[in-house]
Design an enzyme around this catalytic site. Structure first.
Site, PDB file in Angstrom:
ATOM      1  N   THR A 290       0.836  -1.214   0.000  1.00 28.88           N
ATOM      2  CA  THR A 290       0.000   0.000   0.000  1.00 28.88           C
ATOM      3  C   THR A 290       0.867   1.258   0.000  1.00 28.88           C
ATOM      4  OG1 THR A 290      -0.030  -0.062   2.417  1.00 28.88           O
ATOM      5  CG2 THR A 290      -1.889  -1.103   1.291  1.00 28.88           C
TER       6      THR A 290
ATOM      7  N   ASP B 279       4.068   4.053  -1.134  1.00 32.95           N
ATOM      8  CA  ASP B 279       4.308   4.963  -2.257  1.00 32.95           C
ATOM      9  C   ASP B 279       5.043   4.274  -3.416  1.00 32.95           C
ATOM     10  OD1 ASP B 279       4.561   7.747  -3.352  1.00 32.95           O
ATOM     11  OD2 ASP B 279       6.695   7.268  -3.123  1.00 32.95           O
ATOM     12  N   LEU B 280       6.061   3.512  -3.089  1.00 38.67           N
ATOM     13  CA  LEU B 280       6.840   2.873  -4.157  1.00 38.67           C
ATOM     14  C   LEU B 280       5.991   1.843  -4.903  1.00 38.67           C
ATOM     15  CD1 LEU B 280       9.690   2.680  -5.437  1.00 38.67           C
ATOM     16  CD2 LEU B 280      10.123   0.748  -3.924  1.00 38.67           C
TER      17      LEU B 280
ATOM     18  N   ARG C  91       2.792   1.874  -5.243  1.00 38.23           N
ATOM     19  CA  ARG C  91       1.748   2.588  -5.998  1.00 38.23           C
ATOM     20  C   ARG C  91       2.306   3.239  -7.261  1.00 38.23           C
ATOM     21  NH1 ARG C  91      -1.186   7.353  -5.845  1.00 38.23           N
ATOM     22  NH2 ARG C  91       0.576   8.487  -4.962  1.00 38.23           N
TER      23      ARG C  91
ATOM     24  N   LYS D   5      16.530   0.189  -1.460  1.00 38.88           N
ATOM     25  CA  LYS D   5      17.506   1.079  -0.846  1.00 38.88           C
ATOM     26  C   LYS D   5      16.814   1.911   0.226  1.00 38.88           C
ATOM     27  CE  LYS D   5      17.669   5.573  -2.866  1.00 38.88           C
ATOM     28  NZ  LYS D   5      18.287   6.598  -3.644  1.00 38.88           N
TER      29      LYS D   5
ATOM     30  N   ASP E  36      22.537   9.223  -0.480  1.00 37.93           N
ATOM     31  CA  ASP E  36      21.344   8.966  -1.283  1.00 37.93           C
ATOM     32  C   ASP E  36      21.681   8.657  -2.739  1.00 37.93           C
ATOM     33  OD1 ASP E  36      18.432   8.918  -1.510  1.00 37.93           O
ATOM     34  OD2 ASP E  36      18.662  10.701  -2.757  1.00 37.93           O
TER      35      ASP E  36
ATOM     36  N   HIS F 102      23.916   4.805  -6.580  1.00 39.27           N
ATOM     37  CA  HIS F 102      23.662   4.940  -8.019  1.00 39.27           C
ATOM     38  C   HIS F 102      24.908   5.382  -8.796  1.00 39.27           C
ATOM     39  CE1 HIS F 102      19.599   4.476  -6.808  1.00 39.27           C
ATOM     40  NE2 HIS F 102      19.420   5.707  -6.396  1.00 39.27           N
TER      41      HIS F 102
HETATM   42  P1  NAP Z   1       5.823   4.118   2.437  1.00 39.83           P
HETATM   43  O1  NAP Z   1       5.014   4.856   1.444  1.00 39.83           O
HETATM   44  O2  NAP Z   1       6.016   4.687   3.800  1.00 39.83           O
HETATM   45  O3  NAP Z   1       5.186   2.662   2.576  1.00 39.83           O
HETATM   46  C1  NAP Z   1       5.551   1.768   3.583  1.00 39.83           C
HETATM   47  C2  NAP Z   1       4.734   0.491   3.449  1.00 39.83           C
HETATM   48  O4  NAP Z   1       5.095  -0.393   4.506  1.00 39.83           O
HETATM   49  C3  NAP Z   1       3.242   0.707   3.556  1.00 39.83           C
HETATM   50  O5  NAP Z   1       2.589  -0.157   2.650  1.00 39.83           O
HETATM   51  C4  NAP Z   1       2.941   0.318   4.998  1.00 39.83           C
HETATM   52  O6  NAP Z   1       1.608  -0.068   5.062  1.00 39.83           O
HETATM   53  C5  NAP Z   1       3.911  -0.853   5.157  1.00 39.83           C
HETATM   54  N1  NAP Z   1       4.257  -1.143   6.556  1.00 39.83           N
HETATM   55  C6  NAP Z   1       4.670  -0.280   7.514  1.00 39.83           C
HETATM   56  N2  NAP Z   1       4.891  -0.925   8.662  1.00 39.83           N
HETATM   57  C7  NAP Z   1       4.603  -2.226   8.439  1.00 39.83           C
HETATM   58  C8  NAP Z   1       4.621  -3.392   9.242  1.00 39.83           C
HETATM   59  N3  NAP Z   1       4.971  -3.378  10.547  1.00 39.83           N
HETATM   60  N4  NAP Z   1       4.290  -4.581   8.674  1.00 39.83           N
HETATM   61  C9  NAP Z   1       3.912  -4.646   7.379  1.00 39.83           C
HETATM   62  N5  NAP Z   1       3.878  -3.575   6.573  1.00 39.83           N
HETATM   63  C10 NAP Z   1       4.221  -2.368   7.088  1.00 39.83           C
HETATM   64  O7  NAP Z   1       7.275   3.807   1.884  1.00 39.83           O
HETATM   65  P2  NAP Z   1       7.776   3.756   0.342  1.00 39.83           P
HETATM   66  O8  NAP Z   1       8.083   5.133  -0.098  1.00 39.83           O
HETATM   67  O9  NAP Z   1       6.823   2.943  -0.457  1.00 39.83           O
HETATM   68  O10 NAP Z   1       9.169   2.997   0.488  1.00 39.83           O
HETATM   69  C11 NAP Z   1       9.288   1.603   0.665  1.00 39.83           C
HETATM   70  C12 NAP Z   1      10.762   1.227   0.580  1.00 39.83           C
HETATM   71  O11 NAP Z   1      11.254   1.582  -0.694  1.00 39.83           O
HETATM   72  C13 NAP Z   1      11.653   1.965   1.594  1.00 39.83           C
HETATM   73  O12 NAP Z   1      12.713   1.111   1.950  1.00 39.83           O
HETATM   74  C14 NAP Z   1      12.208   3.129   0.783  1.00 39.83           C
HETATM   75  O13 NAP Z   1      13.447   3.561   1.273  1.00 39.83           O
HETATM   76  C15 NAP Z   1      12.362   2.463  -0.569  1.00 39.83           C
HETATM   77  N6  NAP Z   1      12.356   3.396  -1.701  1.00 39.83           N
HETATM   78  C16 NAP Z   1      11.253   4.157  -1.966  1.00 39.83           C
HETATM   79  C17 NAP Z   1      11.263   5.014  -3.060  1.00 39.83           C
HETATM   80  C18 NAP Z   1      10.048   5.833  -3.410  1.00 39.83           C
HETATM   81  O14 NAP Z   1      10.098   6.501  -4.446  1.00 39.83           O
HETATM   82  N7  NAP Z   1       8.987   5.805  -2.627  1.00 39.83           N
HETATM   83  C19 NAP Z   1      12.397   5.100  -3.868  1.00 39.83           C
HETATM   84  C20 NAP Z   1      13.506   4.302  -3.574  1.00 39.83           C
HETATM   85  C21 NAP Z   1      13.464   3.445  -2.489  1.00 39.83           C
HETATM   86  P3  NAP Z   1       0.777  -0.111   6.462  1.00 39.83           P
HETATM   87  O15 NAP Z   1       0.997   1.208   7.146  1.00 39.83           O
HETATM   88  O16 NAP Z   1      -0.616  -0.359   6.029  1.00 39.83           O
HETATM   89  O17 NAP Z   1       1.335  -1.245   7.232  1.00 39.83           O
END
Ligand code: NAP
Length: 489
Positions: free
Chosen positions: A19, A21-22, A24, A148, A235, A240
């Site tokens: 659910t 951000d990544l 989605r 990452k 970062d 990268h």
């Molecule tokens: P986010 O939007 O904060 O999403 C976090 C996800 O983890 C949510 O689905 C949340 O859902 C779930 N979650 C949190 N605590 C949990 C738990 N105890 N058990 C199970 N699920 C749990 O983070 P994000 O931006 O998608 O990033 C995810 C990863 O990708 C991170 O490591 C980030 O560093 C990496 N990343 C992200 C991007 C980007 O563009 N977003 C880019 C590069 C790397 P619930 O709250 O419903 O549990």
């Protein structure tokens, strides 16, 4: 030219953080595109997991919205979207508790590839690895994909590697660096190792220097809290840009196969020189008051909500590689936010000819091979030619330009980095993923550089949004009698 699509084996892909951000923005739209391209076999399934309680219909509606927002209109086909959504399930699962794990186990099938994408905060990677074993969900052939950042220094990266290694072999761990999934980055290897033209010139005898630029126009956006703890070095550079540098500098692997490629990259990282105090410039973007027709722009410190922050949103540095091939060739790296244009580029500048037979020496420009990763992926080679016309032997430079988009037909199916990498996980191909020792070696190089500026208590130099970065970064090049390439969009 139309690219070929080869379906992968049947799989169960579990997306932890389904659910988030990544998931989605990248993972789910990417999987839909692969489905549309015919790469997913009939019995491929995607199971999303996160703590939020929601039923399957609600989750499918969430994914439909993500597709509507992040997939190009030309690829949004109602019937295909419905067929894709039918492949999705959702299980409310808590990485830190017992909720959901039995249901998740019950959903997993035997005889298909099992892959688990850890798209959650890195602090949960260990807990997920443990739970997958505790509940007998992962088997010896299962794969885990970790996002990452992989640690924030050598000690934390080692600890994370050790936690994962307690439950998975290195051959099961896929550490994502999405830069490696970019078409042009892979093309770098093709250009170098599938042509006999470049390799004889690819060394200290012929190359003057290399510039790697990753410039962004955006600020830290909603990632302020994370970014302020990381900065541009952690970062961008340690991961990268380090990967790009490796692909340019590495020796030819004996075969295009995972460990052969990663062994060569590792050798490059281990051969990197330290970076002295005067070989690095750190910057932080300033704010901009409202002016004609434009809104006021917040400064870095306002964006991250930390008035005393010393974190860099820009970094430029010079590094060498201590080996026979690259002795004495500087590699200049720079990356920053809120710069003039969005561009990622690698430029290899060749040395001047040993002797000029023409009078017009000052018209002479170096040959530069520029490889663009974004905005439009492609390559340009600048060569000197005679200026057309009867005015005698005057020289001018001419770009031999190759834009990949121009060359490929409109219906060519070029997957984005995440799509390609996820399919590589299902195929079991680790070539484009970082090995644990590579990540540790990159931190071993970065740690003392970061420690040195922290010890000095140094503040980053200010720079204006929309500029090319701090003035001092220009000096880094000027001192060596060189100049940065323009940050052109
Ligand atoms: P986010 O939007 O904060 O999403 C976090 C996800 O983890 C949510 O689905 C949340 O859902 C779930 N979650 C949190 N605590 C949990 C738990 N105890 N058990 C199970 N699920 C749990 O983070 P994000 O931006 O998608 O990033 C995810 C990863 O990708 C991170 O490591 C980030 O560093 C990496 N990343 C992200 C991007 C980007 O563009 N977003 C880019 C590069 C790397 P619930 O709250 O419903 O549990």
């Amino acid at each position: 030219m139309v690219s070929r699509v080869i379906p992968v084996d049947p799989f169960d892909l579990v997306i932890f953080g389904g659910t988030g951000d990544l998931a989605r923005r990248k993972i789910l739209p990417g999987l839909y595109r692969r489905f549309l391209a015919g790469q997913m076999p009939e019995d491929a399934r995607i199971i999303a997991a996160a703590r939020s309680e929601m039923d399957e219909d609600a989750y499918r509606a969430f994914v439909a919205e993500a597709i509507a927002e992040f997939v190009e209109p030309g690829h949004r086909d109602k019937a295909q979207i419905q067929a894709f959504l039918a492949r999705l399930s959702y299980v409310a699962t808590d990485a830190k508790g017992s909720d959901g794990w039995d249901s998740l186990k019950a959903l997993m099938r035997d005889g298909v590839v099992r892959a688990f994408y850890f798209s959650v905060a890195p602090s949960l990677f260990g807990a997920l690895a443990e739970k997958l074993h505790e509940y007998g969900i992962a088997d010896g052939d299962s794969r885990i994909v970790v996002e990452k950042p992989f640690g924030r220094d050598l000690a934390s990266a080692r600890a994370l590697n050790a936690t994962l290694a307690a439950h998975f072999n290195e051959t099961q761990i896929y550490r994502i660096d999405h830069y490696l999934g970019k078409e042009t980055v892979q093309n770098l290897m093709a250009v170098r190792f599938a042509n006999s033209l470049f390799e004889p010139l690819w060394n200290a005898q012929h190359v003057d220097h290399v510039q790697i630029t990753v410039a962004e126009t955006v600020g830290v956006g909603g990632r302020g809290e994370y970014y302020d703890r990381a900065g541009a070095m952690r970062d961008m550079v340690q991961n990268h840009m380090m990967q790009l540098l490796c692909l340019i500098a590495m020796e030819p692997p004996y075969k295009f196969e995972p460990d052969a490629v990663r062994d060569e990259k590792l050798k490059v990282i281990r051969a990197l020189t330290g970076v002295g105090h005067d070989e690095i410039v750190r910057g932080q973007y300033r704010g901009m008051p409202a002016r004609e027709g434009r809104k006021a722009e917040p400064s870095y410190t306002e964006d991250v909500g930390n008035a005393h922050s010393r974190t860099e949103s820009y970094i430029a540095l010079k590094v060498g590689i201590s080996n026979w091939r690259w002795q004495g060739v500087p590699f200049y790296l720079r990356t920053g936010k809120k710069l003039r244009n969005r561009i990622s580029e690698i430029a290899i500048t060749f040395k001047e000819p040993p002797h000029s037979i023409f009078d017009e020496d000052d018209a002479w420009r170096e040959n530069v091979l520029a490889i663009r990763l974004q905005p439009d992926e492609g390559m340009t080679l600048t060569v000197m030619i005679k200026e057309p016309g009867p005015g005698g032997m005057r020289l001018t430079e001419m770009p031999l330009d190759m834009s990949f988009a121009d060359w490929l037909s409109e219906d060519a199916d070029i997957p984005d980095a995440y799509e390609r990498l996820i399919m590589d996980v299902i195929r079991g191909n680790q070539t484009l993923f970082m090995r644990g020792d590579e990540v540790e070696a990159a931190w071993a190089w970065a740690d003392p550089i970061i420690a040195a500026w922290e010890d000095r208590g140094e503040r980053p130099h200010g720079y204006d949004p929309g500029s090319s970065g701090p003035e001092d970064a220009l000096m880094l090049m000027h001192r060596d009698g060189r100049r940065w390439r323009e940050i052109r969009g």
